[in-house]
Design a protein around this motif. Structure first.
Motif, PDB file in Angstrom:
ATOM      1  N   ASP A 193       5.487  -9.077   1.787  1.00 51.47           N
ATOM      2  CA  ASP A 193       5.297  -8.218   2.958  1.00 51.47           C
ATOM      3  C   ASP A 193       6.003  -6.881   2.798  1.00 51.47           C
ATOM      4  O   ASP A 193       5.505  -5.840   3.251  1.00 51.47           O
ATOM      5  N   ALA A 194       7.177  -6.889   2.152  1.00 54.15           N
ATOM      6  CA  ALA A 194       7.901  -5.638   1.932  1.00 54.15           C
ATOM      7  C   ALA A 194       7.120  -4.705   1.028  1.00 54.15           C
ATOM      8  O   ALA A 194       7.053  -3.489   1.257  1.00 54.15           O
ATOM      9  N   MET A 195       6.488  -5.248  -0.018  1.00 57.32           N
ATOM     10  CA  MET A 195       5.697  -4.421  -0.922  1.00 57.32           C
ATOM     11  C   MET A 195       4.437  -3.906  -0.247  1.00 57.32           C
ATOM     12  O   MET A 195       4.019  -2.766  -0.472  1.00 57.32           O
ATOM     13  N   LYS A 196       3.822  -4.717   0.591  1.00 59.72           N
ATOM     14  CA  LYS A 196       2.654  -4.255   1.341  1.00 59.72           C
ATOM     15  C   LYS A 196       3.031  -3.108   2.273  1.00 59.72           C
ATOM     16  O   LYS A 196       2.299  -2.120   2.408  1.00 59.72           O
ATOM     17  N   ALA A 197       4.179  -3.257   2.937  1.00 55.77           N
ATOM     18  CA  ALA A 197       4.630  -2.207   3.850  1.00 55.77           C
ATOM     19  C   ALA A 197       4.905  -0.914   3.094  1.00 55.77           C
ATOM     20  O   ALA A 197       4.593   0.187   3.567  1.00 55.77           O
ATOM     21  N   TRP A 198       5.492  -1.038   1.883  1.00 59.10           N
ATOM     22  CA  TRP A 198       5.762   0.158   1.067  1.00 59.10           C
ATOM     23  C   TRP A 198       4.466   0.811   0.609  1.00 59.10           C
ATOM     24  O   TRP A 198       4.328   2.028   0.612  1.00 59.10           O
ATOM     25  N   LYS A 199       3.500  -0.023   0.225  1.00 61.64           N
ATOM     26  CA  LYS A 199       2.202   0.507  -0.185  1.00 61.64           C
ATOM     27  C   LYS A 199       1.538   1.259   0.962  1.00 61.64           C
ATOM     28  O   LYS A 199       1.005   2.355   0.788  1.00 61.64           O
ATOM     29  N   ASN A 200       1.585   0.684   2.171  1.00 58.67           N
ATOM     30  CA  ASN A 200       1.002   1.355   3.336  1.00 58.67           C
ATOM     31  C   ASN A 200       1.717   2.665   3.635  1.00 58.67           C
ATOM     32  O   ASN A 200       1.090   3.654   4.043  1.00 58.67           O
ATOM     33  N   TYR A 201       3.032   2.682   3.425  1.00 57.32           N
ATOM     34  CA  TYR A 201       3.786   3.915   3.657  1.00 57.32           C
ATOM     35  C   TYR A 201       3.382   4.988   2.653  1.00 57.32           C
ATOM     36  O   TYR A 201       3.230   6.158   3.008  1.00 57.32           O
ATOM     37  N   LEU A 202       3.176   4.587   1.399  1.00 61.00           N
ATOM     38  CA  LEU A 202       2.796   5.559   0.376  1.00 61.00           C
ATOM     39  C   LEU A 202       1.392   6.098   0.579  1.00 61.00           C
ATOM     40  O   LEU A 202       1.060   7.180   0.081  1.00 61.00           O
ATOM     41  N   LEU A 203       0.557   5.375   1.292  1.00 60.33           N
ATOM     42  CA  LEU A 203      -0.780   5.886   1.595  1.00 60.33           C
ATOM     43  C   LEU A 203      -0.726   7.136   2.457  1.00 60.33           C
ATOM     44  O   LEU A 203      -1.662   7.932   2.480  1.00 60.33           O
ATOM     45  N   ARG A 204       0.403   7.343   3.152  1.00 59.26           N
ATOM     46  CA  ARG A 204       0.565   8.498   4.028  1.00 59.26           C
ATOM     47  C   ARG A 204       1.686   9.432   3.569  1.00 59.26           C
ATOM     48  O   ARG A 204       1.752  10.571   4.025  1.00 59.26           O
ATOM     49  N   ASN A 205       2.562   8.936   2.701  1.00 59.64           N
ATOM     50  CA  ASN A 205       3.754   9.715   2.341  1.00 59.64           C
ATOM     51  C   ASN A 205       4.035   9.589   0.847  1.00 59.64           C
ATOM     52  O   ASN A 205       4.450   8.527   0.374  1.00 59.64           O
ATOM     53  N   LYS A 206       3.795  10.666   0.109  1.00 61.26           N
ATOM     54  CA  LYS A 206       4.105  10.704  -1.316  1.00 61.26           C
ATOM     55  C   LYS A 206       4.661  12.091  -1.646  1.00 61.26           C
ATOM     56  O   LYS A 206       3.926  13.069  -1.694  1.00 61.26           O
ATOM     57  N   SER A 207       5.968  12.146  -1.842  1.00 61.20           N
ATOM     58  CA  SER A 207       6.601  13.416  -2.185  1.00 61.20           C
ATOM     59  C   SER A 207       7.870  13.147  -2.963  1.00 61.20           C
ATOM     60  O   SER A 207       8.327  11.999  -3.080  1.00 61.20           O
ATOM     61  N   ILE A 208       8.459  14.201  -3.477  1.00 61.41           N
ATOM     62  CA  ILE A 208       9.704  14.079  -4.218  1.00 61.41           C
ATOM     63  C   ILE A 208      10.829  13.584  -3.314  1.00 61.41           C
ATOM     64  O   ILE A 208      11.797  12.963  -3.783  1.00 61.41           O
ATOM     65  N   ILE A 209      10.721  13.841  -2.008  1.00 62.16           N
ATOM     66  CA  ILE A 209      11.734  13.359  -1.061  1.00 62.16           C
ATOM     67  C   ILE A 209      11.686  11.840  -0.975  1.00 62.16           C
ATOM     68  O   ILE A 209      12.721  11.172  -0.932  1.00 62.16           O
TER      69      ILE A 209
END
Length: 425
Positions: free
Chosen positions: A79-95
């Motif tokens: 579930d943690a990896m799924k949540a991270w994947k969903n977050y990266l679908l909207r947020n991908k930056s050097i920050i």
């Protein structure tokens, strides 16, 4: 040369006032709360700047709608990896790559026992303080302490279909390469107004802050090496004064010499010892830690000590092998990962597609012609003897490789345009 001059001991840096003043003026146009000469909060400014840089450099231009996922605590790793994947679908930056980790929040209904788990990103840890806190570990324990939700703070239980008393527990799940710690010294009343300041001296580690006891993810506690949870301090923002007025200074470790500590106080730079940092721990407000790689700090070239360089990997939905949930210390292991698998975790089981969005597809480097490929293999075979870096096969692999030029590293950290791994100076 410019950075060396700024770090030089005893130098007055009054020539920097004009660009700093210009920056502050521009900032005030976008954020009126930072206008004027009255006292402002350093943590609020830091959060505003990091959020703004993230949005400007976010590689996701069209953010899809993603419904928040509630879990039951039975499959936390997945579930943690799924949540991270969903977050990266909207947020991908050097920050995201450098500063963001993941928290696990668990709420349990005290009436029916229903459990609700969510995995949420964080960019800094705001640690509470009370009269019992004497060390940074005490503040962390207080932050992670289970709390009761009752009275006006009752939790709405989806199983009971009404508000219920509940207990809430927060745990660290994934830690970022750079960990920012905010000590909540300022107390607020019920109306959100600042009431007082906690001036207690808080002891904080300068090296080898081991966070393994606080990290609950199985991968961080078992598969990952100790170095992924060990942190060294490299900067401190101090607040001196009270509620109505105050003054900010900073301590920072120089990467330009033998990693000595310096104090930045208005226009002056002065060398200080670690003892000075400990003596002024009552003023520490923001602490900046970088993850270490576990190597000793007796390297001949102390300017770029391997210990002081945290590993940063580009986060992308089609490279779960580079996610912090599956991190390893040996970059050779990362390069050997197949795109379809992640350290005993199947991509298909996570619902992650092999292909990413068009933006990430453009990052791929074309395959080398056969002749060039032979030359590449020869260079890689010579690497152990000659100390050469391998030629990247893709932009993702290039991002994992160390940049040798500090100037290029600084430019990368500012622009986010390079896809190579960089030194955080």
């Amino acid at each position: 040369a410019w950075l060396s001059h700024v770090w030089s001991s005893g130098h007055a840096t009054s020539h920097l006032r004009q660009p700093v003043a210009q920056f502050k003026g521009q900032l005030g146009q976008f954020a009126p709360q930072f206008q004027g000469n009255q006292q402002h909060d350093a943590q609020e400014l830091l959060a505003f700047l990091l959020d703004g840089i993230h949005e400007d450099l976010n590689r996701v231009k069209q953010k899809p709608y993603i419904e928040e996922q509630d879990c039951d605590g039975r499959h936390d790793e997945r579930d943690a990896m799924k949540a991270w994947k969903n977050y990266l679908l909207r947020n991908k930056s050097i920050i995201v790559d450098i500063f963001q980790g993941q928290l696990r929040s668990c709420v349990t209904c005290l009436s029916c026992g229903h459990v609700n788990v969510r995995f949420e990103p964080f960019m800094y840890l705001s640690l509470p303080m009370d009269g019992r806190c004497q060390s940074l570990g005490d503040c962390m324990d207080l932050f992670l302490q289970e709390e009761r939700l009752d009275g006006d703070n009752q939790w709405y239980c989806s199983h009971c279909q009404q508000h219920r008393d509940a207990k809430k527990k927060i745990d660290l799940w994934i830690l970022p390469p750079i960990l920012i710690v905010h000590l909540k010294r300022f107390r607020f009343d019920d109306f959100g107004r600042v009431g007082s300041k906690n001036t207690a001296a808080i002891r904080y580690p300068l090296q080898d802050w081991d966070l393994r006891p606080y990290v609950k993810s199985l991968s961080s506690r078992t598969n990952a090496p100790q170095s992924l949870s060990n942190y060294d301090l490299y900067a401190v923002s101090n607040h001196i004064g009270g509620m109505g007025s105050g003054h900010y200074t900073a301590y920072a470790k120089s990467r330009m010499d033998d990693q000595s500590w310096y104090e930045f106080n208005d226009a002056r730079t002065t060398p200080v010892t670690e003892r000075v940092l400990r003596q002024h721990s009552a003023s520490a407000y923001l602490l900046f830690y970088n993850r270490t790689n576990g190597k000793n700090n007796n390297d001949d070239n102390k300017r770029f000590s391997p210990r002081s360089i945290p590993l940063v990997r580009r986060q992308s939905t089609n490279r779960p092998d580079l996610w912090p949930h599956t991190q390893v210390s040996d970059m050779g292991q990362v390069r050997d990962f197949a795109r379809s698998s992640v350290v005993k975790v199947s991509v298909q089981n996570l619902g992650i597609e092999e292909k990413d969005d068009e933006e990430d597809e453009e990052d791929e480097i074309e395959p080398l012609p056969s002749k060039q490929k032979q030359q590449q293999q020869q260079l890689q075979q010579q690497q152990p003897q000659r100390g050469l870096s391998p030629i990247p096969k893709s932009a993702d692999e290039a991002y994992e490789m160390e940049l040798q030029s500090p100037t290029k590293a600084a430019a990368t950290a500012i622009t986010g345009e390079s896809s190579g791994e960089f030194l955080l100076l």
